[in-house]
Scaffold this motif. Structure first.
Motif, mmCIF file in Angstrom:
data_model
loop_
_atom_site.group_PDB
_atom_site.id
_atom_site.type_symbol
_atom_site.label_atom_id
_atom_site.label_comp_id
_atom_site.label_asym_id
_atom_site.label_seq_id
_atom_site.Cartn_x
_atom_site.Cartn_y
_atom_site.Cartn_z
ATOM 1 N N PRO A 128 0.891 112.342 15.216
ATOM 2 C CA PRO A 128 0.223 112.111 16.501
ATOM 3 C C PRO A 128 -0.885 113.127 16.754
ATOM 4 O O PRO A 128 -0.711 114.320 16.527
ATOM 5 C CB PRO A 128 1.357 112.278 17.515
ATOM 6 C CG PRO A 128 2.587 111.912 16.754
ATOM 7 C CD PRO A 128 2.353 112.387 15.343
ATOM 8 N N ASN A 237 1.290 107.913 17.237
ATOM 9 C CA ASN A 237 2.728 108.020 16.960
ATOM 10 C C ASN A 237 2.971 107.848 15.473
ATOM 11 O O ASN A 237 2.152 107.249 14.765
ATOM 12 C CB ASN A 237 3.495 106.912 17.724
ATOM 13 C CG ASN A 237 2.940 105.522 17.427
ATOM 14 O OD1 ASN A 237 1.940 105.097 18.009
ATOM 15 N ND2 ASN A 237 3.577 104.836 16.498
ATOM 16 N N LEU A 247 8.975 103.490 20.610
ATOM 17 C CA LEU A 247 7.533 103.377 20.856
ATOM 18 C C LEU A 247 7.291 102.721 22.210
ATOM 19 O O LEU A 247 8.055 101.868 22.636
ATOM 20 C CB LEU A 247 6.886 102.539 19.744
ATOM 21 C CG LEU A 247 7.138 103.038 18.319
ATOM 22 C CD1 LEU A 247 6.399 102.170 17.309
ATOM 23 C CD2 LEU A 247 6.720 104.492 18.165
ATOM 24 N N ARG A 251 3.192 105.755 26.055
ATOM 25 C CA ARG A 251 3.083 106.919 25.168
ATOM 26 C C ARG A 251 1.809 106.802 24.322
ATOM 27 O O ARG A 251 1.105 107.783 24.079
ATOM 28 C CB ARG A 251 4.329 106.987 24.272
ATOM 29 C CG ARG A 251 4.497 108.347 23.606
ATOM 30 C CD ARG A 251 5.841 108.448 22.892
ATOM 31 N NE ARG A 251 6.971 108.510 23.804
ATOM 32 C CZ ARG A 251 8.131 107.860 23.615
ATOM 33 N NH1 ARG A 251 8.301 107.087 22.572
ATOM 34 N NH2 ARG A 251 9.098 107.982 24.480
ATOM 35 N N THR A 252 1.508 105.591 23.887
ATOM 36 C CA THR A 252 0.285 105.372 23.106
ATOM 37 C C THR A 252 -0.937 105.839 23.890
ATOM 38 O O THR A 252 -1.786 106.574 23.388
ATOM 39 C CB THR A 252 0.132 103.865 22.767
ATOM 40 O OG1 THR A 252 1.218 103.475 21.946
ATOM 41 C CG2 THR A 252 -1.166 103.585 22.040
ATOM 42 N N ARG A 255 -1.118 109.714 24.413
ATOM 43 C CA ARG A 255 -1.487 110.399 23.181
ATOM 44 C C ARG A 255 -2.947 110.159 22.826
ATOM 45 O O ARG A 255 -3.635 111.033 22.312
ATOM 46 C CB ARG A 255 -0.625 109.890 22.019
ATOM 47 C CG ARG A 255 0.729 110.515 21.976
ATOM 48 C CD ARG A 255 0.574 111.973 21.634
ATOM 49 N NE ARG A 255 1.871 112.551 21.375
ATOM 50 C CZ ARG A 255 2.038 113.722 20.798
ATOM 51 N NH1 ARG A 255 1.007 114.438 20.432
ATOM 52 N NH2 ARG A 255 3.248 114.184 20.597
#
Ligand code: HPA
Length: 275
Positions: A128, A237, A247, A251-252, A255
């Motif tokens: 990441p 990730n 996942l 979060r995607t 990040r």
């Protein structure tokens, strides 16, 4: 070789509408800003904003993290059109959702397309926050954005689709500036569910380094339109089953925002280079 796309009519109307809004600015480079990467367009000086919903054939978007407008202007020494937001095949079931925008930009005079995306990494050392330059792709989805196109131009050569000259220039810039830049093969999964750990193991056997839900249709379209392509993944990730976590899109996005600065630095270096 000629080719007609189903989206050609919209593309001509969109090109005319864009031309009217750009006041003489002729973009040379188009950039697709991926999930959480809209801020790449912040580097554009004297930006002209054109909402997608004023442009025929441009997508109407449904995904958080994607604005829906063209940001045109000067980026370093280059004239650019940044596409803030893309439509994915998982939104519509169609792989050619970016056909009209890309064809319109080609009609306007763009010669180069830079594609960015958020991706999962199969390579533990490119985790990441890493930025990766794509060297090739794998499309076993059974979908192709040129389905329904007419003419010999649809039989597009995909050797060196990720332009070797552009890759060499980006590689040299990354080295000169000390910007860490991974590279590898991107495999397109249609989503919107993330991959299973078994699918990731299969992808690894097939030669994939990164996985994601976009980019491949756009690269195929761009090559069919004669654009040179460079593409970058921002790794958000480790791929499913590798990181010990589950996942999520949230979060995607988080990040992607954190890693966007590295990608921006690379783009700035490229746009500052004389043509
Ligand atoms: N898989 C598919 N698409 C993605 C991923 C992933 O792991 N991460 C960000 N986009």
């Amino acid at each position: 070789m000629t080719m007609r796309l189903p989206a050609d009519g919209d593309a001509m109307l969109a090109a005319a509408a864009l031309k009217g809004r750009l006041g003489g600015l002729v973009p040379e480079i188009a950039v697709i800003c991926g999930s959480g990467l809209a801020e790449l367009a912040d580097a554009v000086a004297d930006p002209i904003h054109v909402p997608y919903d004023t442009l025929p054939g441009f997508p109407r978007l449904s995904v958080a993290g994607h604005a829906a407008r063209v940001v045109a202007g000067t980026f370093g020494r280059r004239r650019v059109a940044m596409l803030q937001g893309r439509v994915h095949a998982y939104e519509t079931g169609e792989a050619d959702g970016m056909a009209a925008p890309l064809a319109a930009l080609a009609l306007l005079g763009c010669k180069t397309l830079i594609v960015t995306n958020a991706a999962g990494s199969l390579r533990a050392e490119a985790g990441p926050g890493s930025v990766a330059m794509l060297t090739d792709h794998i499309n076993l989805t059974g979908r192709n954005p040129l389905t329904g196109a007419v003419g010999d131009g649809r039989f597009v050569d995909m050797v060196d689709a990720y332009d070797p000259d552009l890759r060499a220039r980006f590689r040299a810039l990354a080295e000169a500036k000390g910007i860490p830049l991974a590279e590898g093969v991107y495999m397109w999964f249609p989503g919107p569910s993330f991959e299973t750990p078994a699918e990731i193991r299969a992808a690894r056997l097939l030669g994939a380094d990164f996985v994601g839900m976009s980019t491949v249709p756009e690269v195929i379209l761009a090559r069919a339109l004669g654009l040179r392509v460079a593409a970058f993944s921002l790794v958000t990730n480790l791929a499913a089953g590798m990181g010990g976590t589950h996942l999520s899109h949230a979060r995607t996005l988080a990040r992607a925002a954190a890693g966007a600065a590295v990608l921006r630095e690379l783009l700035v270096a490229f746009m500052e280079e004389s043509a």
